[in-house]
Scaffold this motif. Sequence first.
Motif, PDB file in Angstrom:
ATOM      1  N   GLY A  25       0.622  -1.186  -0.116  1.00 41.95           N
ATOM      2  CA  GLY A  25       0.139  -0.088  -0.130  1.00 41.95           C
ATOM      3  C   GLY A  25       0.869   1.383  -0.058  1.00 41.95           C
ATOM      4  N   LEU A  26       1.988   1.318  -0.079  1.00 41.71           N
ATOM      5  CA  LEU A  26       2.888   2.484  -0.151  1.00 41.71           C
ATOM      6  C   LEU A  26       2.660   3.524  -1.359  1.00 41.71           C
ATOM      7  CD1 LEU A  26       6.306   0.887   1.027  1.00 41.71           C
ATOM      8  CD2 LEU A  26       4.704   2.620   2.173  1.00 41.71           C
ATOM      9  N   THR A  27       2.533   2.989  -2.456  1.00 42.15           N
ATOM     10  CA  THR A  27       2.254   3.875  -3.560  1.00 42.15           C
ATOM     11  C   THR A  27       1.935   3.219  -4.752  1.00 42.15           C
ATOM     12  OG1 THR A  27       3.225   6.099  -4.020  1.00 42.15           O
ATOM     13  CG2 THR A  27       4.466   4.257  -4.955  1.00 42.15           C
ATOM     14  N   GLY A  28       1.186   3.841  -5.683  1.00 47.77           N
ATOM     15  CA  GLY A  28       0.695   3.273  -6.992  1.00 47.77           C
ATOM     16  C   GLY A  28       1.665   3.681  -7.945  1.00 47.77           C
ATOM     17  N   CYS A  29       1.580   3.170  -9.070  1.00 50.18           N
ATOM     18  CA  CYS A  29       2.415   3.670 -10.261  1.00 50.18           C
ATOM     19  C   CYS A  29       1.626   3.829 -11.409  1.00 50.18           C
ATOM     20  CB  CYS A  29       3.683   2.763 -10.515  1.00 50.18           C
ATOM     21  SG  CYS A  29       4.802   2.533  -9.133  1.00 50.18           S
ATOM     22  N   PHE A 283      11.294   8.612  -3.468  1.00 44.91           N
ATOM     23  CA  PHE A 283      10.821   8.702  -4.666  1.00 44.91           C
ATOM     24  C   PHE A 283       9.136   8.265  -4.705  1.00 44.91           C
ATOM     25  CE2 PHE A 283      15.453   7.911  -5.596  1.00 44.91           C
ATOM     26  CZ  PHE A 283      15.781   9.087  -5.722  1.00 44.91           C
ATOM     27  N   ALA A 284       8.920   7.403  -3.999  1.00 43.02           N
ATOM     28  CA  ALA A 284       7.541   7.382  -3.752  1.00 43.02           C
ATOM     29  C   ALA A 284       6.703   8.646  -3.345  1.00 43.02           C
ATOM     30  CB  ALA A 284       7.163   6.253  -2.771  1.00 43.02           C
ATOM     31  N   ALA A 298       9.670   9.154 -17.276  1.00 45.27           N
ATOM     32  CA  ALA A 298      10.547   8.341 -17.889  1.00 45.27           C
ATOM     33  C   ALA A 298      11.760   9.436 -17.954  1.00 45.27           C
ATOM     34  CB  ALA A 298      10.140   7.551 -19.114  1.00 45.27           C
ATOM     35  N   GLY A 299      11.533  10.507 -17.634  1.00 49.14           N
ATOM     36  CA  GLY A 299      12.606  11.626 -18.281  1.00 49.14           C
ATOM     37  C   GLY A 299      13.313  12.104 -17.023  1.00 49.14           C
ATOM     38  N   PRO A 300      13.863  13.178 -16.997  1.00 46.61           N
ATOM     39  CA  PRO A 300      14.705  13.666 -15.918  1.00 46.61           C
ATOM     40  C   PRO A 300      13.856  14.503 -15.058  1.00 46.61           C
ATOM     41  CG  PRO A 300      15.070  15.134 -17.862  1.00 46.61           C
ATOM     42  CD  PRO A 300      14.412  13.858 -18.469  1.00 46.61           C
ATOM     43  N   PRO A 301      14.367  14.530 -13.687  1.00 42.15           N
ATOM     44  CA  PRO A 301      15.534  13.926 -13.026  1.00 42.15           C
ATOM     45  C   PRO A 301      15.507  12.688 -13.161  1.00 42.15           C
ATOM     46  CG  PRO A 301      14.185  14.924 -11.314  1.00 42.15           C
ATOM     47  CD  PRO A 301      13.358  15.327 -12.737  1.00 42.15           C
ATOM     48  N   TYR A 302      16.364  11.830 -13.452  1.00 42.04           N
ATOM     49  CA  TYR A 302      16.520  10.233 -13.453  1.00 42.04           C
ATOM     50  C   TYR A 302      16.857   9.950 -12.032  1.00 42.04           C
ATOM     51  CZ  TYR A 302      16.288  10.799 -18.482  1.00 42.04           C
ATOM     52  OH  TYR A 302      15.960  11.298 -19.831  1.00 42.04           O
ATOM     53  N   ASN A 303      16.240   9.191 -11.419  1.00 42.32           N
ATOM     54  CA  ASN A 303      16.243   8.928  -9.819  1.00 42.32           C
ATOM     55  C   ASN A 303      16.803   7.520  -9.697  1.00 42.32           C
ATOM     56  OD1 ASN A 303      15.209  11.558  -9.120  1.00 42.32           O
ATOM     57  ND2 ASN A 303      13.035  10.414  -9.564  1.00 42.32           N
ATOM     58  N   ILE A 304      17.641   7.508  -8.775  1.00 40.92           N
ATOM     59  CA  ILE A 304      18.514   6.275  -8.175  1.00 40.92           C
ATOM     60  C   ILE A 304      18.265   6.198  -6.561  1.00 40.92           C
ATOM     61  CG2 ILE A 304      20.703   7.073  -8.358  1.00 40.92           C
ATOM     62  CD1 ILE A 304      21.693   4.174  -8.828  1.00 40.92           C
ATOM     63  N   PHE A 314      10.646  -1.387  -7.126  1.00 44.17           N
ATOM     64  CA  PHE A 314      10.797  -2.178  -8.326  1.00 44.17           C
ATOM     65  C   PHE A 314       9.613  -1.948  -9.535  1.00 44.17           C
ATOM     66  CE2 PHE A 314      13.869  -4.227  -6.055  1.00 44.17           C
ATOM     67  CZ  PHE A 314      14.778  -5.207  -6.836  1.00 44.17           C
ATOM     68  N   GLU A 315       8.498  -1.667  -8.881  1.00 42.42           N
ATOM     69  CA  GLU A 315       7.357  -1.479  -9.866  1.00 42.42           C
ATOM     70  C   GLU A 315       7.463   0.118 -10.546  1.00 42.42           C
ATOM     71  OE1 GLU A 315       2.452  -0.754  -9.590  1.00 42.42           O
ATOM     72  OE2 GLU A 315       3.640  -1.506  -7.746  1.00 42.42           O
ATOM     73  N   ARG A 316       8.229   0.909  -9.798  1.00 44.34           N
ATOM     74  CA  ARG A 316       8.445   2.003 -10.293  1.00 44.34           C
ATOM     75  C   ARG A 316       9.421   2.165 -11.515  1.00 44.34           C
ATOM     76  NH1 ARG A 316       8.038   4.044  -5.175  1.00 44.34           N
ATOM     77  NH2 ARG A 316      10.403   3.897  -4.589  1.00 44.34           N
ATOM     78  N   ILE A 317      10.555   1.180 -11.153  1.00 42.27           N
ATOM     79  CA  ILE A 317      11.544   1.138 -12.187  1.00 42.27           C
ATOM     80  C   ILE A 317      10.813   0.329 -13.497  1.00 42.27           C
ATOM     81  CG2 ILE A 317      13.710  -0.156 -12.560  1.00 42.27           C
ATOM     82  CD1 ILE A 317      14.316   0.339  -9.710  1.00 42.27           C
ATOM     83  N   ARG A 318      10.248  -0.794 -13.335  1.00 36.63           N
ATOM     84  CA  ARG A 318       9.625  -1.314 -14.202  1.00 36.63           C
ATOM     85  C   ARG A 318       8.687  -0.657 -15.168  1.00 36.63           C
ATOM     86  NH1 ARG A 318       9.178  -5.913 -11.781  1.00 36.63           N
ATOM     87  NH2 ARG A 318       7.477  -5.153 -10.628  1.00 36.63           N
ATOM     88  N   GLY A 319       7.975   0.175 -14.458  1.00 35.48           N
ATOM     89  CA  GLY A 319       6.946   1.080 -15.175  1.00 35.48           C
ATOM     90  C   GLY A 319       7.656   2.482 -15.670  1.00 35.48           C
ATOM     91  N   ARG A 320       8.924   2.594 -15.587  1.00 35.93           N
ATOM     92  CA  ARG A 320       9.590   3.955 -15.807  1.00 35.93           C
ATOM     93  C   ARG A 320       9.071   4.974 -15.172  1.00 35.93           C
ATOM     94  NH1 ARG A 320      13.545   2.971 -19.702  1.00 35.93           N
ATOM     95  NH2 ARG A 320      13.349   0.818 -20.844  1.00 35.93           N
ATOM     96  N   GLN A 321       8.674   5.119 -13.926  1.00 39.53           N
ATOM     97  CA  GLN A 321       8.003   6.079 -13.353  1.00 39.53           C
ATOM     98  C   GLN A 321       8.566   6.658 -12.106  1.00 39.53           C
ATOM     99  OE1 GLN A 321       4.496   7.355 -13.699  1.00 39.53           O
ATOM    100  NE2 GLN A 321       5.206   6.540 -15.574  1.00 39.53           N
ATOM    101  N   TYR A 322       9.415   7.635 -12.463  1.00 40.38           N
ATOM    102  CA  TYR A 322      10.167   8.491 -11.490  1.00 40.38           C
ATOM    103  C   TYR A 322      11.217   7.960 -10.570  1.00 40.38           C
ATOM    104  CZ  TYR A 322       6.305  11.430 -13.010  1.00 40.38           C
ATOM    105  OH  TYR A 322       5.509  12.448 -13.732  1.00 40.38           O
ATOM    106  N   GLU A 323      11.681   6.737 -11.131  1.00 41.33           N
ATOM    107  CA  GLU A 323      12.846   5.831 -10.545  1.00 41.33           C
ATOM    108  C   GLU A 323      13.526   5.042 -11.579  1.00 41.33           C
ATOM    109  OE1 GLU A 323      14.289   3.672  -6.659  1.00 41.33           O
ATOM    110  OE2 GLU A 323      12.164   4.140  -6.759  1.00 41.33           O
ATOM    111  N   ALA A 324      14.719   5.247 -11.793  1.00 43.40           N
ATOM    112  CA  ALA A 324      15.534   4.542 -12.930  1.00 43.40           C
ATOM    113  C   ALA A 324      16.187   3.301 -12.497  1.00 43.40           C
ATOM    114  CB  ALA A 324      16.205   5.578 -13.839  1.00 43.40           C
ATOM    115  N   ALA A 325      16.429   3.211 -11.247  1.00 47.07           N
ATOM    116  CA  ALA A 325      17.383   2.214 -10.709  1.00 47.07           C
ATOM    117  C   ALA A 325      17.292   2.162  -9.003  1.00 47.07           C
ATOM    118  CB  ALA A 325      18.991   2.596 -11.181  1.00 47.07           C
ATOM    119  N   THR A 326      17.911   1.152  -8.531  1.00 47.17           N
ATOM    120  CA  THR A 326      17.917   1.081  -7.235  1.00 47.17           C
ATOM    121  C   THR A 326      19.244   0.033  -6.782  1.00 47.17           C
ATOM    122  OG1 THR A 326      16.753   0.696  -5.038  1.00 47.17           O
ATOM    123  CG2 THR A 326      16.414  -0.858  -6.786  1.00 47.17           C
TER     124      THR A 326
END
Length: 388
Positions: A25-29, A283-284, A298-304, A314-326
């Motif tokens: 329940g933390l956040t949706g993407c 980033f959530a 999927a654009g800048p700022p690219y977040n890790i 992981f869901e944000r990374i997979r959906g390219r939603q405001y996080e690109a890596a962890t």
Amino acid sequence: MVRAAQRTRRSRVAAVGALVVVYAGLTGCPGDPDRDAAPPPGAAGGAACPEAFAEAKAAVAAAEVTTVPWTGPTTGPRAPTGKTVVYIAQIMTNPGVAGAARGAVEAAHAVGWNLELIDGQGSPSGIQSAFTHALALNPDGIIVGGFDPGIAALQLAEADARGIPVVGWHAVGSPGPSQNPKLFTNITTKVEDVARISAQWIILHSGGTAGVVVFTDASIPFARRKSELITAALQACPAVRVLSTEDIPIPEGSTRTPRHISALVERFGDSWTHSVAINDLYFADAASALRKAGKRGAGPPYNIGAGDGDPVAFERIRGRQYEAATVPEPLLQQGWQIIDELNRAIARRPSSNFVPPVHLTTTANVGGATYWEPDNGYRNRYMTIWGR
């Protein structure tokens, strides 16, 4: 059997099922029409810092590998049944704290121990109260989950005087045993490795030219040191500039992060190309403010995220939603290690000194994963050690 009591005036967590709620329940993407946008070209081949760029390229490639061998313990004491241990959480809305707790709950159940969860609610008074309550249970061991033990120095000293071993998870800045504060061991990846690979990902992804914002929680020594090491590692490339370091306590992230994001967008505009946070949770909290400011997922700022790699990240990374890596911790595996270390302490044996290697999850290797689960058979390894 795991005992997770109902929440009381002492801030006890309601049932083991609450862990699932925290994760789910933390956040949706929500979807993004630009989710397949390509990463920025950056400077040509890292021309601004060719040596640092080449090192970053090799390091990132190695850290992205998903098949890793088991490097943890292979021997240890058999585990007795019926022990009672207490996990004191800094705050259960911190996904890393909750993930390690979930692994510890799973391992305690497997070995036949009772484990009680107590939520410190993210405040010194709450943590002190939780620790006092843990001591009143007269447990066989205590787990410090994600907070500076100095907050509860008196209670920690009492645990030591009573011979109750205390194992930390992200409690101090380094893995392994600690004398001050007194911990049987502290479980974490090496903060130096996490900081370095986070900075190297930014150097590689930006081509060696970036404007970076660092998010940290200076109230936690482990987190403060991590952000300082990240800043130092970014200096390997002179064209990578740290625009700002934002100190936002994790328990206040949901209210303060959006305000900080809005101010940063206004202050730096397009010169803000990358962000790095000591915890994915930032980033959530940042997503809505970035979306409101017209920034694409999927654009800048690219977040890790330089930890902890929770399922929603992981869901944000997979959906390219405001996080690109962890840089994810193997949270469930670390929960099993917590129980193994407590078993060693109870048996009066030394710590295993196991430190998991650093890993990097990106849009290139995330696949369908929900957290970093090393394919190394750690559950069977520990069960064999425990004689199960």
